[in-house]
Motif scaffolding. Structure first.
Motif, PDB file in Angstrom:
ATOM      1  N   GLY A 259       0.890  -1.256   0.105  1.00 14.28           N
ATOM      2  CA  GLY A 259      -0.078  -0.086   0.033  1.00 14.28           C
ATOM      3  C   GLY A 259       0.755   1.113  -0.052  1.00 14.28           C
ATOM      4  O   GLY A 259       0.285   2.250   0.380  1.00 14.28           O
TER       5      GLY A 259
ATOM      6  N   ASP B  66      -5.604  -0.078  -2.066  1.00 13.76           N
ATOM      7  CA  ASP B  66      -6.551   0.721  -1.628  1.00 13.76           C
ATOM      8  C   ASP B  66      -8.224   0.316  -2.111  1.00 13.76           C
ATOM      9  O   ASP B  66      -8.846   0.317  -1.184  1.00 13.76           O
ATOM     10  CB  ASP B  66      -6.564   2.101  -2.248  1.00 13.76           C
ATOM     11  CG  ASP B  66      -5.023   2.892  -1.626  1.00 13.76           C
ATOM     12  OD1 ASP B  66      -4.695   2.068  -0.650  1.00 13.76           O
ATOM     13  OD2 ASP B  66      -4.945   3.991  -2.143  1.00 13.76           O
TER      14      ASP B  66
ATOM     15  N   THR C 247      -6.109   2.723   4.491  1.00  9.93           N
ATOM     16  CA  THR C 247      -5.666   2.944   3.155  1.00  9.93           C
ATOM     17  C   THR C 247      -5.163   4.248   2.949  1.00  9.93           C
ATOM     18  O   THR C 247      -4.202   4.842   2.000  1.00  9.93           O
ATOM     19  CB  THR C 247      -6.716   2.716   2.034  1.00  9.93           C
ATOM     20  OG1 THR C 247      -7.737   3.586   2.419  1.00  9.93           O
ATOM     21  CG2 THR C 247      -7.085   1.119   2.206  1.00  9.93           C
TER      22      THR C 247
END
Length: 257
Positions: A74, A84, A140
């Motif tokens: 991420g 995400d 995220t």
């Protein structure tokens, strides 16, 4: 509190369970694969310790590049886009599952005349699941190369929340699901086994991370994630049992026949 009937049907609930698991695991695995084959700076020495106090600096220094933690997918695009999408949408789906499971369980234990303790356990599993769903969305937004402490906060919410949800859900539904089985084992036993695997994996993950054995820590993070996603899949036999019950003709009709 209620959910529109078309969203609370067994068919929709089953699809939501499968979708949530596919999103989280698919986003995790897909972003990890992209991270592993990606170029610089993923496999170069990385140091994010300036974000941390001296006592914690060692956990943010990666001389061999990014370890195979789920969150390592991420940080940089294009892997971050997959991460995400999978975890963000997966978190929203899990929040929906939490509300629907709470409503179904509340109705069932009320009909069974359960004690207030069972109702409190059901509320607890709802709150734990909502914490997990919200933290999946928020993590995220805070990759650990930019916001290490916030990332750790949301990651621990996911780990603790998932284990708490699994335990509280199993206790709240224990009496309701005691007759259900999967692969020749009682469903409740499967849930306790998966929960035990998750707890042991979390303890080993944190111990190895503190010793800077990041590859080993990542292995147990993946095992923890898989065990909690399988706990989510353990909701499917509930729907199968409900379908069997609905298809069974009433006793009066059997007697008449």
């Amino acid at each position: 509190m209620s959910i529109p009937s078309q969203l609370s049907s067994d068919r929709f609930f089953r699809r939501a369970i499968l979708l949530g698991v596919v999103l989280v695991l698919g986003g995790s695995v897909g972003s990890q694969l992209l991270m592993q084959v990606g170029g610089s700076p993923r496999h170069e020495p990385l140091d994010f310790s300036e974000q941390l106090p001296d006592a914690l600096k060692g956990v943010a220094q990666f001389p061999d590049g990014l370890p195979p933690f789920i969150s390592s997918g991420g940080l940089y695009y294009p892997d971050k886009a997959v991460f995400d999408l999978g975890l963000g949408l997966g978190g929203l789906v899990f929040a929906f599952l939490a509300i629907e499971l709470f409503l179904r369980t509340s109705s069932q234990i009320s009909g069974a005349g359960a004690s207030i303790v069972r109702h409190l356990l059901n509320v607890g599993q709802l709150l734990a699941a909502l914490l997990v769903g919200g933290s999946l969305v928020m993590i995220t937004q805070h990759p650990f190369n930019v916001s290490f402490l916030k990332h750790l906060f949301y990651a621990n919410n996911i780990f603790y929340g998932s284990l708490a949800w699994g335990g509280l859900m199993t206790l709240a539904r224990g009496g309701l699901d005691r007759q259900l089985a999967c692969c020749r084992l009682k469903l409740n036993l499967w849930r306790w086994i998966l929960l035990g695997v998750g707890v042991v994996s979390y303890l080993l993950m944190t111990t190895l991370a503190a010793q800077k054995s990041f590859n080993g820590a990542a292995l147990f993070e993946w095992l923890l994630t898989i065990s909690t996603e399988m706990l989510t899949l353990s909701l499917l036999p509930i729907l199968a049992a409900a379908a069997d019950s609905a298809e069974q003709p009433p006793m009066e009709e059997l007697s008449a026949g």
